[in-house]
Design a protein around this motif. Structure first.
Motif, mmCIF file in Angstrom:
data_model
loop_
_atom_site.group_PDB
_atom_site.id
_atom_site.type_symbol
_atom_site.label_atom_id
_atom_site.label_comp_id
_atom_site.label_asym_id
_atom_site.label_seq_id
_atom_site.Cartn_x
_atom_site.Cartn_y
_atom_site.Cartn_z
ATOM 1 N N THR A 154 0.732 -1.358 0.050
ATOM 2 C CA THR A 154 0.216 0.127 -0.160
ATOM 3 C C THR A 154 0.706 1.261 0.004
ATOM 4 N N PRO A 155 0.809 2.223 -0.975
ATOM 5 C CA PRO A 155 1.453 3.447 -0.807
ATOM 6 C C PRO A 155 0.677 4.586 0.260
ATOM 7 N N VAL A 156 1.555 5.234 0.917
ATOM 8 C CA VAL A 156 0.822 6.053 1.854
ATOM 9 C C VAL A 156 1.696 7.421 1.669
ATOM 10 N N MET A 157 0.777 8.484 1.751
ATOM 11 C CA MET A 157 1.251 9.790 1.520
ATOM 12 C C MET A 157 2.326 9.907 2.782
ATOM 13 N N PHE A 158 3.384 10.768 2.462
ATOM 14 C CA PHE A 158 4.519 10.960 3.372
ATOM 15 C C PHE A 158 4.460 12.529 3.944
#
Length: 297
Positions: A207-211
């Motif tokens: 899953t990509p998570v905003m940093f």
């Protein structure tokens, strides 16, 4: 047309008693679950991928509970247009604010991380009167300018401030002399061109998570807390904060992001029907991202 819809439907409906509004919710459930299924394929695919150990019967049960809750969210969001401060604070109460209060006493602004779990719309309205920090929120403006204006006014009516996500950096720059609590919804899917995306395992999926949470916390030395919302009964919620990080500039890379992701995941696992399963959370894959070199360990 948008103004007509608001003044002749949304606003009048918002004044109806909640017991009548919940009858509308019951009817809406039948429509979007069985007559014109709303994102049924997305919901079931998300649930099956997130809970591969569950039987199809269990998946269908969670989907049923989710659609019930989802319809209540729609109705409760409409009710917020005319709901008084007294009514809102009766329905959305602070349970434990110790974690965020300690940061206030230390003179620290904070980032509040949360997901689309339980009633996040009511949280946006009810939070500011119940904590000492000034609540700020980052949001994505609606394409319709009139509806964007009325929804923003509704969310800000008890003192919260909302800024479009395009103005995020300016918001942090202008608030360096004020103790603020900036809310980030951290379970949205990043766009392809986002410069910093953190990849981790979330609900059994890459899953990509905003940093942004970790980036801004470190840059401006903001403490980070996770907003945990619990549903007490239909239309009633309570919230508390879990400390994610109080010394962000000393935290190793990825610690803040992993921590708030794990807290959200834990809450979803405890009662999955209250998360927004209609969202296409996993539409992006690592190979689709322009910048995907930020990985969890």
């Amino acid at each position: 047309m948008a103004a007509f819809f608001y003044y002749f439907f949304l606003l009048p409906v918002s004044y109806l008693p909640m017991f009548i509004l919940y009858r509308f919710s019951d009817f809406l459930y039948l429509v979007i679950r069985f007559v014109y299924p709303y994102r049924k394929k997305v919901v079931l695919e998300n649930l099956r991928n997130s809970f591969p150990e569950k039987s199809e019967k269990e998946i269908q049960r969670i989907a049923h509970q989710f659609y019930r809750h989802f319809c209540d969210l729609i109705i409760e969001s409409i009710a917020l247009f005319s709901m008084s401060k007294k009514q809102v604070l009766k329905r959305f109460k602070a349970k434990d604010t110790a974690a965020i209060e300690r940061l206030y006493d230390q003179g620290k602004s904070v980032i509040i991380t949360s997901g689309h779990y339980n009633n996040w719309e009511m949280a946006a309205v009810a939070m500011n009167p119940q904590i000492r920090h000034q609540v700020d929120g980052v949001y994505t403006p609606l394409s319709n300018k009139f509806l964007n204006r009325v929804f923003k006014a509704s969310r800000e009516k008890f003192g919260a401030h909302l800024r479009p996500k395009s103005d995020c950096k300016n918001m942090f720059e202008t608030h360096q002399n004020q103790l603020v609590a900036t809310g980030f919804g951290t379970d949205q899917c990043p766009v392809r061109h986002v410069k910093k995306t953190y990849w981790t395992k979330f609900l059994n999926q890459e899953t990509p998570v905003m940093f942004g949470t970790e980036k801004y916390a470190k840059q401006y030395d903001y403490g980070v807390v996770f907003l945990r919302i619990e549903k007490i009964k239909r239309g009633y919620y309570q919230f508390e904060f879990d400390l994610v990080e109080d010394k962000p500039q000393d935290a190793p890379y990825g610690k803040i992001t992993e921590r708030h992701v794990r807290l959200l995941e834990k809450q979803i696992l405890s009662a999955p029907q209250y998360w927004l399963w209609t969202h296409k959370r996993w539409k992006l894959k690592p190979e689709m991202m322009e910048h995907n070199n930020h990985k969890s360990a």
